[in-house]
Structures are given as C-alpha cells and as structure tokens.
Design an enzyme around this catalytic site. Structure first.
Site, short mmCIF file in Angstrom:
data_model
loop_
_atom_site.label_atom_id
_atom_site.label_comp_id
_atom_site.label_asym_id
_atom_site.label_seq_id
_atom_site.Cartn_x
_atom_site.Cartn_y
_atom_site.Cartn_z
N ASP A 107 0.85 -1.16 -0.04
CA ASP A 107 -0.03 -0.12 -0.01
C ASP A 107 0.95 1.33 0.10
O ASP A 107 2.10 0.98 0.24
CB ASP A 107 -0.91 -0.22 1.30
CG ASP A 107 -1.74 1.23 1.50
OD1 ASP A 107 -2.46 1.63 0.67
OD2 ASP A 107 -1.70 1.99 2.20
N ASP A 152 0.02 5.11 1.12
CA ASP A 152 -0.54 6.15 2.01
C ASP A 152 -0.24 5.49 3.30
O ASP A 152 -1.30 4.45 3.69
CB ASP A 152 -1.70 6.82 1.76
CG ASP A 152 -1.50 7.58 0.66
OD1 ASP A 152 -0.86 8.59 0.42
OD2 ASP A 152 -2.36 7.48 -0.46
N THR A 167 -2.35 0.76 -4.38
CA THR A 167 -3.00 2.12 -3.71
C THR A 167 -4.36 2.45 -4.08
O THR A 167 -4.86 1.95 -5.35
CB THR A 167 -1.97 3.20 -3.95
OG1 THR A 167 -2.54 4.38 -3.17
CG2 THR A 167 -1.99 3.74 -5.37
N SER A 168 -5.10 2.86 -3.12
CA SER A 168 -6.65 3.30 -3.11
C SER A 168 -6.43 4.80 -4.15
O SER A 168 -7.66 5.32 -4.22
CB SER A 168 -7.09 3.39 -2.09
OG SER A 168 -7.34 2.19 -1.51
N LYS A 180 -10.48 -1.49 -2.02
CA LYS A 180 -10.26 -2.11 -1.02
C LYS A 180 -11.53 -1.59 -0.19
O LYS A 180 -11.97 -0.62 -0.07
CB LYS A 180 -9.09 -1.65 -0.23
CG LYS A 180 -7.82 -1.95 -1.13
CD LYS A 180 -6.63 -1.04 -0.37
CE LYS A 180 -5.38 -1.46 -1.29
NZ LYS A 180 -4.15 -0.47 -0.67
N ASP A 189 -1.44 -0.44 6.16
CA ASP A 189 -1.63 0.03 7.45
C ASP A 189 -2.81 0.17 7.78
O ASP A 189 -3.31 0.42 9.11
CB ASP A 189 -0.91 1.50 7.38
CG ASP A 189 -1.79 2.35 6.69
OD1 ASP A 189 -2.27 3.45 7.16
OD2 ASP A 189 -1.87 2.08 5.37
#
Length: 220
Positions: free
Chosen positions: A16, A18, A109-110, A141, A166
C-alpha cells in the site's frame, strides 16, 4: 506478544502507499476536513473513515443528496495534489525498496494514479515498475481485486505474496486475496491487532533474495 515475521519465502512484496510507504495523513486530512465541513459533516467522526479506501467510495457511502461522488472525488484529488508539502517517506522505506528486485514488488494503492505519482515524487520515493491504482479496479479495498490484479501482473499467485498495509480496509483486502500481511504502524495512534506481524517502520527490515524467493528478516 508480538507476532513474528513470516519465515517462508515470497514470490513478491505488495505495498500500500499512504501510511505504508509514505506519510500523507496531514495533507489528506486537511483536504477532507474542508470538504466535510462544507457538507455539514462531523469532521472528527468522519476523518477516520477516509483512510485506505478510494475517495469515490468514501463519498458514495455517505449518500449525500445532490452530491455527485465522481465529481467530488475528482475535486478532492486535485486539492490533494496541490497539498504535498509535508508528504514524507515512512522511515527506511526508500532504502528498503532499493534492495528489492524491480520485478518482485509493486505498489497497490487506493489513490488515483496521478495523485500517487505526485505524492511519491514529493517524498522522493522510487516509482515501481508496476503500480495498481484506484482506476485500475472496479471495486476498491476492502475487496481483494487490487491485490489479485497486482499478483497476476507480476506473474505470481497472490498466496505467494506478502502485503504491507496500514489500514483496516487494506488488511481485509489482502486477507481476502489470500496473501500474507505485515502491518506498518508508523502512522497509527492506537494499538494494532496481534493477528499479523507489525513493524513501526523499515529501518531494521531486510529482504533476502534466495532461490526460493524473498525472505523477510530484521536486524533486531
């Protein structure tokens, strides 16, 4: 008791971005706080819901009357791209990534791709050969689609990957994909579950490449 790092070899490592490789929480929360206040939301209650999921899905699940989630998400992304002055790496992340074979890791990543690239550049982080971003999947996600896609594009099974995450949504997505999970706690304010191994940052983490794959170890 702390859950130990997995000892098995992995075909690839999926990260991931961020909160996992970079810290962009301050930037994101400034933007989202302004947006939430403008829409009459309880900012303090709302902010914890934004992390780890796509902006459009954060807005969509609010069901705000007269709000176009796609248009609002695009505006938020633009605002976030203009606010990257304090985006920094998670300690040790840059050096750790530099030790990995380029074909053995990816960012999942989102964030939209443009925002992801902007934040990585702001934190002086390497750009991976493979990135799966918000626009690459129909479901973000906690659906496993993004991790399954990354594994497939790397030519490996998701079950043979270790995901660094995270946020709860990302952890659930990795679990649903069948991957192993390491939780990065650098930006956490609350204790994490002992279900998965956790690291505070990458300063003491090593990835050793052997004929069977990548093995994680620490200097501790």
């Amino acid at each position: 008791m702390t859950t130990p790092l997995p000892t098995r070899p992995f075909a690839a490592l999926l990260f991931d971005m961020d909160g996992t490789l970079i810290s962009s929480i301050a930037s994101a929360e400034r933007t989202w706080s302004r947006w939430a206040a403008a829409h009459g939301l309880d900012v303090a209650a709302f902010l914890p819901t934004i992390h780890g999921v796509r902006s459009v899905e954060t807005i969509r699940r609010l069901n705000l009357p007269g709000v176009d989630p796609e248009a609002e998400a695009a505006a938020i992304t633009q605002a976030e791209m203009e606010d990257v002055g304090d985006v920094t790496e998670i300690p040790g992340a840059r050096a750790f990534l530099a030790t990995l074979p380029p074909e053995r890791w990816a960012i999942v990543t989102s964030a939209p791709r443009a925002l992801a690239l902007r934040r990585l550049a702001a934190a002086d982080m390497p750009i991976p050969k493979l990135m799966v971003a918000a626009e690459d999947v129909a479901q973000g996600k906690p659906a496993p689609d993004c991790f399954l896609l990354a594994a497939r594009r790397l030519g490996v099974a998701a079950e043979d990957c270790c995901v660094f995450e995270d946020a709860p949504a990302g952890i659930r997505a990795a679990e649903a994909a069948g991957a192993s999970v390491v939780v990065v706690t650098a930006t956490h304010h609350e204790p994490v579950s002992a279900k998965h191994p956790a690291i505070p940052n990458y300063r003491n983490l090593r990835a050793v490449t052997d004929p069977d794959g990548l093995r994680l170890t620490t200097d501790l």
